[in-house]
Design a protein around this motif. Structure first.
Motif, PDB file in Angstrom:
ATOM      1  N   ALA A 197      -2.941   5.183  -2.709  1.00  0.00           N
ATOM      2  CA  ALA A 197      -3.846   6.107  -2.013  1.00  0.00           C
ATOM      3  C   ALA A 197      -3.197   7.476  -1.874  1.00  0.00           C
ATOM      4  N   ARG A 219      -2.385  -1.521  -3.853  1.00  0.00           N
ATOM      5  CA  ARG A 219      -3.299  -0.386  -3.888  1.00  0.00           C
ATOM      6  C   ARG A 219      -2.518   0.911  -3.669  1.00  0.00           C
ATOM      7  N   PHE A 265     -13.859  10.078   1.322  1.00  0.00           N
ATOM      8  CA  PHE A 265     -12.880   9.379   0.486  1.00  0.00           C
ATOM      9  C   PHE A 265     -13.608   8.664  -0.640  1.00  0.00           C
ATOM     10  N   GLY A 325     -17.000   6.474   3.064  1.00  0.00           N
ATOM     11  CA  GLY A 325     -16.667   7.537   2.135  1.00  0.00           C
ATOM     12  C   GLY A 325     -17.810   8.418   1.703  1.00  0.00           C
ATOM     13  N   THR A 352       0.858  -1.183   0.000  1.00  0.00           N
ATOM     14  CA  THR A 352       0.000   0.000   0.000  1.00  0.00           C
ATOM     15  C   THR A 352       0.893   1.231   0.000  1.00  0.00           C
ATOM     16  N   LEU A 380      -9.927   7.099   5.715  1.00  0.00           N
ATOM     17  CA  LEU A 380      -9.448   6.285   4.606  1.00  0.00           C
ATOM     18  C   LEU A 380      -8.668   5.083   5.124  1.00  0.00           C
ATOM     19  N   TRP A 403      -7.388   4.763  -4.061  1.00  0.00           N
ATOM     20  CA  TRP A 403      -8.131   5.403  -2.981  1.00  0.00           C
ATOM     21  C   TRP A 403      -7.645   6.844  -2.861  1.00  0.00           C
ATOM     22  N   THR A 404      -8.566   7.778  -2.775  1.00  0.00           N
ATOM     23  CA  THR A 404      -8.208   9.178  -2.516  1.00  0.00           C
ATOM     24  C   THR A 404      -9.101   9.698  -1.400  1.00  0.00           C
ATOM     25  N   SER A 405      -8.569  10.634  -0.615  1.00  0.00           N
ATOM     26  CA  SER A 405      -9.368  11.143   0.506  1.00  0.00           C
ATOM     27  C   SER A 405      -9.337  12.654   0.540  1.00  0.00           C
ATOM     28  N   ASN A 435     -13.100   5.267  -3.398  1.00  0.00           N
ATOM     29  CA  ASN A 435     -12.358   4.072  -3.783  1.00  0.00           C
ATOM     30  C   ASN A 435     -12.797   3.619  -5.169  1.00  0.00           C
ATOM     31  N   GLU A 436     -11.839   3.513  -6.076  1.00  0.00           N
ATOM     32  CA  GLU A 436     -12.073   2.929  -7.391  1.00  0.00           C
ATOM     33  C   GLU A 436     -11.049   1.827  -7.594  1.00  0.00           C
ATOM     34  N   LEU A 495      -9.272   1.022   4.714  1.00  0.00           N
ATOM     35  CA  LEU A 495      -8.288   0.067   4.205  1.00  0.00           C
ATOM     36  C   LEU A 495      -8.132  -1.109   5.167  1.00  0.00           C
TER      37      LEU A 495
END
Length: 327
Positions: free
Chosen positions: A109, A107, A154, A201, A76, A172, A161-163, A156-157, A176
């Motif tokens: 982020a 992943r 946040f 999110g 991560t 976030l 992950w973006t927050s 998730n795609e 996870l």
């Protein structure tokens, strides 16, 4: 998850936002504690890494011990934010390291404005992302191929992950952990950190009232005062005539000026304020949903349900099951 501890690399840089690093770091550290308490191996090996090893000074003036950028793959990779990111992203070698790690990481982020580094590295094109609300417009303008959504805590795609800003990094990281270890450990971590309500999110990163204040042009105090009055009178009959009288305007003038100043219709604004009030009661009280509908001025439970579906895309009951602090 396999029993080997997974490498969690949090990227820092000079003038990084302290909580963007410390918040997620503590979540993973606490997850290790909770796993060990249950007789399980520590699932994570978290490290703060930087192009400047040993010490990076945060924007809060507190130095962070950092490790050199590792050659080992990241399970991560989390890019922290802060105003220093705009200087850091000018380092092409650092950007290339991010690209290399992202290619093999399970992943990827970002927290807060860390999204700018991912965008400059070409890793956000075609994705729906979020950053701190104050930087969403800038991110969208600089990167038109990125779909920036200013509202969620946040997003998730798949592996991305973006927050939103600052404390949203904790939300976030908890998500996870939940994805890896399950809800029970994630909730135990939240309790350990005294995070009373773990926010998925879909929660908004700012309140409806704050959003309306931000949107009101020319800081028109009449409408700011009106919004406060509406919140105190949600159970009343809030017709256009009533609202216009409250601000001392004719109905036609009120509707025209309100729309011009807020970009919203009075009816839509009232619905948003009622939904936010209902969200608070659903999360913080054990009141029956019918009572909440009455208390917030919806009249019937069905009206509340329809408004909730429009605003939050879930039913009030589903929202309570996911967000309630009473469980």
């Amino acid at each position: 998850m396999p029993h080997a501890s997974k490498a969690v690399h949090i990227l820092a840089f000079p003038n990084v936002q302290l909580l963007d690093v410390a918040g997620p770091l503590q979540v993973f550290a606490s997850a290790n504690v909770q796993a060990v308490k249950r007789g399980q191996p520590a699932p994570y090996a978290p490290k703060v890494v930087a192009a400047q090893p040993d010490c990076v000074m945060s924007s809060a003036g507190l130095g962070l011990h950092t490790f050199a950028l590792p050659d080992e793959p990241s399970d991560t990779l989390i890019i922290a934010g802060g105003w220093g990111v705009h200087t850091a992203l000018q380092d092409e070698q650092l950007l290339q390291w991010v690209r290399t790690q992202a290619a093999s990481a399970r992943r990827l982020a970002s927290v807060c404005t860390g999204a700018f580094m991912l965008a400059h590295a070409g890793l956000l094109d075609g994705h729906r992302v979020v950053t701190h609300w104050d930087s969403c417009e800038e991110l969208a303008q600089q990167f038109p191929n990125v779909q920036v959504d200013s509202d969620p805590i946040f997003i998730n795609e798949d592996a991305l992950w973006t927050s939103a800003g600052v404390t949203a990094g904790i939300d976030l990281a908890l998500a996870l952990v939940e994805a890896d270890l399950g809800r029970n450990i994630a909730l135990a971590v939240a309790q350990d950190l005294v995070v009373f309500l773990k926010r998925p999110g879909g929660q908004s990163q700012f309140s409806t009232v704050l959003s309306m204040q931000q949107a009101t042009r020319n800081n028109d105090s009449r409408f700011a005062d009106l919004h406060a009055w509406i919140l105190d009178n949600l159970t009343n009959e809030l017709s256009v005539a009533t609202l216009a009288a409250q601000v001392g305007m004719s109905e036609r003038s009120f509707v025209r000026h309100y729309r011009a100043q807020t970009g919203n219709t009075p009816a839509r604004a009232i619905e948003q304020l009622r939904v936010e009030a209902a969200r608070r009661l659903l999360g913080d009280s054990a009141l029956p949903i019918k009572r909440i509908a009455d208390h917030c001025g919806f009249g019937t439970e069905e009206t509340l349900r329809r408004s909730f579906m429009r605003a939050v895309s879930v039913t009030p009951q589903a929202y309570r099951e996911r967000f309630s602090a009473q469980r």
